[in-house]
Design a protein around this motif. Structure first.
Motif, mmCIF file in Angstrom:
data_model
loop_
_atom_site.group_PDB
_atom_site.id
_atom_site.type_symbol
_atom_site.label_atom_id
_atom_site.label_comp_id
_atom_site.label_asym_id
_atom_site.label_seq_id
_atom_site.Cartn_x
_atom_site.Cartn_y
_atom_site.Cartn_z
ATOM 1 N N PHE A 48 1.919 2.746 -2.726
ATOM 2 C CA PHE A 48 1.967 1.555 -1.885
ATOM 3 C C PHE A 48 1.478 1.946 -0.509
ATOM 4 N N GLU A 49 1.083 0.964 0.278
ATOM 5 C CA GLU A 49 0.563 1.228 1.611
ATOM 6 C C GLU A 49 1.688 1.632 2.546
ATOM 7 N N ILE A 50 1.435 2.648 3.337
ATOM 8 C CA ILE A 50 2.373 3.057 4.376
ATOM 9 C C ILE A 50 1.679 2.784 5.702
ATOM 10 N N ALA A 51 2.265 1.924 6.505
ATOM 11 C CA ALA A 51 1.652 1.539 7.766
ATOM 12 C C ALA A 51 2.651 1.724 8.901
#
Length: 89
Positions: A48-51
């Motif tokens: 998943f995207e880590i922002a």
């Protein structure tokens, strides 16, 4: 296949909420974590995207304040203090 134990420390409330979520979707916590591990290994990345969050520490105004404070310290207009370290458990 031999089994191994994976131990992780999480906030108590997060654990309670995660356990409840897993139960609500028909999983137990161990199965959910195994799903995550398998996805990481299959995709060779965090699945998943880590922002960067909107953490106020990193806001433009705070960064400008920190830079200004550093400049003031360098020109002798402030007091430097020793860092007080706290042991997190």
């Amino acid at each position: 296949m031999a089994q191994a134990t994976l131990t992780a420390r999480v906030d108590e409330k997060d654990k309670i909420n995660f356990d409840a979520f897993c139960s609500n979707v028909g999983l137990n916590t161990s199965t959910a974590i195994n799903l995550f591990v398998k996805a990481v290994l299959r995709e060779n990345r965090i699945p998943f995207e880590i922002a960067q969050s909107s953490d106020p520490f990193f806001s433009q105004s705070n960064l400008e304040y920190v830079k200004k404070s550093i400049q003031e310290l360098r020109t002798g207009k402030g007091t430097a203090h020793e860092l007080i370290e706290v042991d997190d458990e």
